[in-house]
Design a protein around this motif. Structure first.
Motif, PDB file in Angstrom:
ATOM      1  N   ASN A   1      -2.537 -11.374  12.227  1.00 21.51           N
ATOM      2  CA  ASN A   1      -3.022 -10.228  11.463  1.00 21.51           C
ATOM      3  C   ASN A   1      -1.853  -9.514  10.782  1.00 21.51           C
ATOM      4  OD1 ASN A   1      -1.784  -8.488  13.364  1.00 21.51           O
ATOM      5  ND2 ASN A   1      -3.635  -8.427  14.622  1.00 21.51           N
ATOM      6  N   LEU A   2      -2.169  -8.457  10.061  1.00 26.55           N
ATOM      7  CA  LEU A   2      -1.161  -7.739   9.283  1.00 26.55           C
ATOM      8  C   LEU A   2      -0.021  -7.217  10.157  1.00 26.55           C
ATOM      9  CD1 LEU A   2      -0.192  -6.475   6.622  1.00 26.55           C
ATOM     10  CD2 LEU A   2      -1.739  -4.555   7.050  1.00 26.55           C
TER      11      LEU A   2
ATOM     12  N   LEU B   1      -0.611  11.219  -0.654  1.00 22.81           N
ATOM     13  CA  LEU B   1      -1.099  10.799   0.658  1.00 22.81           C
ATOM     14  C   LEU B   1       0.089  10.462   1.540  1.00 22.81           C
ATOM     15  CD1 LEU B   1      -3.937  10.249   1.930  1.00 22.81           C
ATOM     16  CD2 LEU B   1      -3.599   7.853   1.349  1.00 22.81           C
ATOM     17  N   ALA B   2      -0.002  10.802   2.810  1.00 20.08           N
ATOM     18  CA  ALA B   2       1.052  10.452   3.759  1.00 20.08           C
ATOM     19  C   ALA B   2       1.125   8.929   3.899  1.00 20.08           C
ATOM     20  CB  ALA B   2       0.762  11.085   5.121  1.00 20.08           C
ATOM     21  N   THR B   3       2.331   8.417   4.156  1.00 18.24           N
ATOM     22  CA  THR B   3       2.545   6.966   4.215  1.00 18.24           C
ATOM     23  C   THR B   3       1.631   6.305   5.240  1.00 18.24           C
ATOM     24  OG1 THR B   3       4.856   7.265   3.574  1.00 18.24           O
ATOM     25  CG2 THR B   3       4.269   5.169   4.609  1.00 18.24           C
ATOM     26  N   MET B   4       1.545   6.862   6.444  1.00 18.02           N
ATOM     27  CA  MET B   4       0.725   6.241   7.488  1.00 18.02           C
ATOM     28  C   MET B   4      -0.748   6.243   7.103  1.00 18.02           C
ATOM     29  SD  MET B   4       0.715   4.481  10.144  1.00 18.02           S
ATOM     30  CE  MET B   4       2.444   4.633  10.558  1.00 18.02           C
ATOM     31  N   ASP B   5      -1.203   7.313   6.468  1.00 18.52           N
ATOM     32  CA  ASP B   5      -2.603   7.369   6.043  1.00 18.52           C
ATOM     33  C   ASP B   5      -2.892   6.295   4.995  1.00 18.52           C
ATOM     34  OD1 ASP B   5      -3.060   9.476   7.721  1.00 18.52           O
ATOM     35  OD2 ASP B   5      -2.781  11.020   6.193  1.00 18.52           O
ATOM     36  N   LEU B   6      -1.952   6.105   4.060  1.00 14.27           N
ATOM     37  CA  LEU B   6      -2.145   5.084   3.037  1.00 14.27           C
ATOM     38  C   LEU B   6      -2.150   3.689   3.662  1.00 14.27           C
ATOM     39  CD1 LEU B   6      -2.469   4.371   0.058  1.00 14.27           C
ATOM     40  CD2 LEU B   6       0.017   4.386  -0.177  1.00 14.27           C
ATOM     41  N   TRP B   7      -1.283   3.463   4.638  1.00 13.52           N
ATOM     42  CA  TRP B   7      -1.244   2.175   5.348  1.00 13.52           C
ATOM     43  C   TRP B   7      -2.607   1.888   5.986  1.00 13.52           C
ATOM     44  CZ3 TRP B   7       2.340  -1.758   6.111  1.00 13.52           C
ATOM     45  CH2 TRP B   7       2.040  -2.661   7.125  1.00 13.52           C
ATOM     46  N   VAL B   8      -3.168   2.890   6.649  1.00 19.50           N
ATOM     47  CA  VAL B   8      -4.477   2.720   7.305  1.00 19.50           C
ATOM     48  C   VAL B   8      -5.546   2.413   6.263  1.00 19.50           C
ATOM     49  CG1 VAL B   8      -6.285   3.902   8.613  1.00 19.50           C
ATOM     50  CG2 VAL B   8      -3.883   4.150   9.303  1.00 19.50           C
ATOM     51  N   MET B   9      -5.556   3.152   5.158  1.00 23.04           N
ATOM     52  CA  MET B   9      -6.562   2.942   4.116  1.00 23.04           C
ATOM     53  C   MET B   9      -6.451   1.554   3.502  1.00 23.04           C
ATOM     54  SD  MET B   9      -6.642   6.691   2.279  1.00 23.04           S
ATOM     55  CE  MET B   9      -8.076   6.346   1.258  1.00 23.04           C
TER      56      MET B   9
ATOM     57  N   GLU C   1      -7.778  -1.045   5.890  1.00 18.91           N
ATOM     58  CA  GLU C   1      -9.238  -1.037   6.094  1.00 18.91           C
ATOM     59  C   GLU C   1     -10.030  -1.386   4.832  1.00 18.91           C
ATOM     60  OE1 GLU C   1      -9.983   2.843   7.659  1.00 18.91           O
ATOM     61  OE2 GLU C   1      -9.250   2.336   9.669  1.00 18.91           O
ATOM     62  N   THR C   2      -9.340  -1.617   3.705  1.00 13.98           N
ATOM     63  CA  THR C   2     -10.030  -1.969   2.458  1.00 13.98           C
ATOM     64  C   THR C   2     -10.671  -3.351   2.610  1.00 13.98           C
ATOM     65  OG1 THR C   2      -8.439  -0.682   1.187  1.00 13.98           O
ATOM     66  CG2 THR C   2      -9.728  -2.288  -0.019  1.00 13.98           C
ATOM     67  N   LYS C   3     -11.954  -3.467   2.224  1.00 16.50           N
ATOM     68  CA  LYS C   3     -12.715  -4.694   2.485  1.00 16.50           C
ATOM     69  C   LYS C   3     -12.886  -5.605   1.274  1.00 16.50           C
ATOM     70  CE  LYS C   3     -13.434  -3.396   6.727  1.00 16.50           C
ATOM     71  NZ  LYS C   3     -12.607  -4.011   7.785  1.00 16.50           N
ATOM     72  N   THR C   4     -12.827  -5.048   0.055  1.00 17.03           N
ATOM     73  CA  THR C   4     -13.047  -5.867  -1.144  1.00 17.03           C
ATOM     74  C   THR C   4     -11.948  -5.596  -2.164  1.00 17.03           C
ATOM     75  OG1 THR C   4     -14.361  -4.211  -2.349  1.00 17.03           O
ATOM     76  CG2 THR C   4     -15.549  -5.678  -0.818  1.00 17.03           C
ATOM     77  N   LEU C   5     -11.832  -6.512  -3.124  1.00 14.26           N
ATOM     78  CA  LEU C   5     -10.826  -6.366  -4.168  1.00 14.26           C
ATOM     79  C   LEU C   5     -11.101  -5.132  -5.032  1.00 14.26           C
ATOM     80  CD1 LEU C   5      -8.303  -7.523  -5.470  1.00 14.26           C
ATOM     81  CD2 LEU C   5      -9.748  -9.067  -6.817  1.00 14.26           C
TER      82      LEU C   5
ATOM     83  N   TYR D   1      -8.639  -2.002  -5.902  1.00 12.25           N
ATOM     84  CA  TYR D   1      -8.355  -1.445  -7.229  1.00 12.25           C
ATOM     85  C   TYR D   1      -8.673   0.055  -7.261  1.00 12.25           C
ATOM     86  CZ  TYR D   1      -8.010  -6.209  -9.148  1.00 12.25           C
ATOM     87  OH  TYR D   1      -7.632  -7.498  -9.426  1.00 12.25           O
ATOM     88  N   GLY D   2      -9.776   0.427  -6.639  1.00  9.25           N
ATOM     89  CA  GLY D   2     -10.169   1.837  -6.608  1.00  9.25           C
ATOM     90  C   GLY D   2      -9.147   2.695  -5.870  1.00  9.25           C
ATOM     91  N   LEU D   3      -8.606   2.152  -4.767  1.00 13.64           N
ATOM     92  CA  LEU D   3      -7.607   2.884  -3.990  1.00 13.64           C
ATOM     93  C   LEU D   3      -6.328   3.077  -4.809  1.00 13.64           C
ATOM     94  CD1 LEU D   3      -6.947   4.078  -1.173  1.00 13.64           C
ATOM     95  CD2 LEU D   3      -6.011   1.842  -0.559  1.00 13.64           C
ATOM     96  N   VAL D   4      -5.898   2.005  -5.500  1.00 13.98           N
ATOM     97  CA  VAL D   4      -4.706   2.106  -6.348  1.00 13.98           C
ATOM     98  C   VAL D   4      -4.944   3.124  -7.467  1.00 13.98           C
ATOM     99  CG1 VAL D   4      -3.210   0.878  -7.972  1.00 13.98           C
ATOM    100  CG2 VAL D   4      -3.914  -0.237  -5.849  1.00 13.98           C
ATOM    101  N   ARG D   5      -6.155   3.105  -8.042  1.00 15.06           N
ATOM    102  CA  ARG D   5      -6.481   4.034  -9.131  1.00 15.06           C
ATOM    103  C   ARG D   5      -6.461   5.487  -8.625  1.00 15.06           C
ATOM    104  NH1 ARG D   5     -10.293   1.237 -10.945  1.00 15.06           N
ATOM    105  NH2 ARG D   5      -9.338   0.396 -12.837  1.00 15.06           N
ATOM    106  N   SER D   6      -6.971   5.698  -7.415  1.00 11.83           N
ATOM    107  CA  SER D   6      -7.021   7.057  -6.861  1.00 11.83           C
ATOM    108  C   SER D   6      -5.633   7.607  -6.560  1.00 11.83           C
ATOM    109  CB  SER D   6      -7.856   7.071  -5.571  1.00 11.83           C
ATOM    110  OG  SER D   6      -9.195   6.722  -5.838  1.00 11.83           O
ATOM    111  N   TYR D   7      -4.735   6.737  -6.136  1.00 15.63           N
ATOM    112  CA  TYR D   7      -3.402   7.189  -5.731  1.00 15.63           C
ATOM    113  C   TYR D   7      -2.311   6.547  -6.591  1.00 15.63           C
ATOM    114  CZ  TYR D   7      -5.955   8.939  -1.727  1.00 15.63           C
ATOM    115  OH  TYR D   7      -6.841   9.608  -0.935  1.00 15.63           O
TER     116      TYR D   7
END
Length: 521
Positions: A97-98, A159-167, A170-174, A178-184
């Motif tokens: 795993n990661l 966003l804090a580094t650890m929070d971004l790592w968790v997000m 937990e991302t399930k689809t491509l 893309y949405g996460l990158v767009r938001s941050y």
């Protein structure tokens, strides 16, 4: 200290660092063997699941291709991978795993893991999570760059580094990715923008101005640096660690500058792979002494070659000074070599040997000829057309053929090369400083032509007093290209091994004639 003594010391120091880095960890060969037994993989079956990055000039973009079973065998015998994509895809082949890939593989064997606020590392995190395949990596990277170019939104968030790592984890689809990158995206884009500004500062600190550095930047294989630079500066490009390593190899900044660039790019400090240790050693070596570019490149090429012989995995194009020339098609190298010879002959015919005070300054133009003239010509439609046409024609009188001038070889009356340029080649390239007599200029031109052709056909620095070794290298290159070049090779080998021999059978005219007969089989 002589160059060979420098090289031996340099290699010894690199090996000390490599052995020190491996001392407190499980040997990679043991880890690999244990995992292969666990999953019942043969060398062949595992090789199909592990990928490395390939970019060849003239082909479309970057590809990720499987390693060979021989490569797996070499790892089992003690050599080690040196690129991140290999460790990551290897971990995926073993269903890691990661967290396991990050801490068991990357941090243990490369010295650094993934950092989620670096956009390239975010891509690798998404790959490990199965959001796309390795074959889609470059397409996803382009899409990310398009997102980074979108206008800034007023409600951009941090966003804090650890929070971004968790997000990211937990991302399930491509599309979610893309949405996460767009938001941050400002988190990612600001980091890239800061890196671009830092890059410009480092260039100015090391070279004074960008144009002077451009000769070196053009030779960085995967960069397309001049085109990419404005995108990087604006924070609209994905800055990869490979990009930065190639930049450091080519530009040779100080160690402090390398640390600053890595920090601005939100990357970990230099790791413990052979290439990164070479970069660190070069930076420290350069900062501790007045070392010139040519001497440093000879150290890089020699150390990399010796480490490969010992089983370490190091990309050839990363540690070859004139790689951009080496990689061009055969017919273009052939035509450029011919044009250089014809221009030198015409200079001799006009008794235009150079300058009374600095008749040997032509040797100081090697970088200018190969970085500037060759890189400009290889993009020229006229040059490409002439190269194809001329190699297909057999001319009885080669000395009557029209050729394209090489501006760097043109005689500029009153020109005085700076002392650094002359010092840079004197100790490592000249076989002697010519007197005022034309015979000395002719002999030096012949030696210069042979040394320059060595760099064109091998991509490596010419070293004084290494003629036998360089002749053997040329022979291997010609054999690899399946080129019929016996007479040409004979002239080259003789001039490199016997630079002071004035035998007319090996002069530039005979070399150009022999070059005219060279053909790919």
């Amino acid at each position: 200290m002589k160059l060979q003594e420098n090289t031996d010391w340099f290699l010894e120091e690199i090996e000390k660092k490599l052995s020190g880095a491996q001392k407190d960890r499980v040997p990679f060969s043991h880890f690999l063997e244990e995992k292969m037994d666990q999953f019942d993989y043969s060398n062949t079956s595992l090789a199909k699941k592990v990928f490395h990055r390939v970019e060849k000039k003239g082909e479309e973009g970057v590809r990720y291709v499987p390693v060979t079973r021989q490569t797996i065998g070499a790892w089992l015998k003690g050599s080690m991978p040196s690129s991140r994509e290999i460790y990551i895809t290897l971990g995926m082949a073993f269903s890691m795993n990661l967290e396991e890939i990050n801490y068991i593989l990357l941090e243990t064997y490369m010295g650094y893991g993934l950092y989620c606020k670096n956009i390239e590392d975010a891509l690798w995190i998404a790959l490990v999570n199965g959001l796309f395949s390795i074959e889609e990596m470059e397409d996803v990277k382009k899409q990310i760059e398009n997102i980074l170019e979108e206008p800034q939104e007023p409600d951009s968030r941090s966003l804090a580094t650890m929070d971004l790592w968790v997000m990211l984890s937990e991302t399930k689809t491509l599309e979610e990715f893309y949405g996460l990158v767009r938001s941050y995206k400002e988190e990612f884009r600001d980091g890239a923008k800061r890196f671009g500004q830092c890059l410009e500062e480092v260039i100015e600190e090391e070279y004074g101005y960008y144009e002077k550095a451009a000769w070196f930047l053009r030779d960085i294989g995967c960069l397309h640096c001049e085109a990419q630079f404005s995108k990087i500066k604006a924070g609209k490009a994905v800055v990869t660690r490979e990009w930065l390593l190639r930049f450091c190899i080519a530009l040779q900044p100080s160690y402090a500058s390398i640390e600053k660039l890595l920090a601005k790019a939100q990357m970990e400090p230099l790791g413990i792979t052979p290439v990164e240790i070479i970069i660190e050693m070069i930076a420290r070596y350069k900062s501790d002494s007045v070392a010139d570019s040519q001497k440093i490149w000879i150290l890089i090429e020699s150390a990399a070659e010796e480490l490969r012989k010992k089983g370490y995995e190091i990309e050839e194009d990363l540690c070859r000074k004139y790689d951009s020339v080496y990689q061009i098609p055969f017919h273009q190298k052939w035509w450029f070599s011919f044009c250089i010879g014809r221009q030198l002959l015409d200079n001799q015919k006009k008794r235009d040997y150079g300058y009374e005070k600095n008749g040997y300054c032509r040797h100081a133009m090697v970088d200018k000829v190969l970085f500037e003239d060759m890189n400009r010509n290889k993009k020229s439609a006229v040059f490409k057309k002439n190269a194809l046409q001329q190699i297909e024609q057999l001319h009885a009188k080669r000395n009557e053929m029209e050729y394209q001038e090489v501006p760097s070889l043109a005689i500029q009356r009153g020109y005085q090369p700076d002392s650094f340029d002359l010092e840079k080649f004197e100790d490592y390239c000249y076989f002697r400083k010519p007197s005022r007599f034309s015979k000395d200029f002719v002999l030096n031109d012949r030696y210069f032509y042979s040394a320059l052709l060595y760099s064109i056909w091998t991509g490596k620095c010419h070293k004084k007093d290494a003629g036998e070794e360089e002749a053997a290298e040329l022979k291997r290159e010609f054999a690899k290209m399946e080129v019929g070049a016996e007479d040409f090779f004979g002239c080259m080998a003789h001039n490199l091994e016997n630079p002071s021999d004035a035998d007319d059978r090996y002069d530039i005219a005979h070399m150009v004639e022999a070059l005219g007969q060279v053909r790919q089989k």
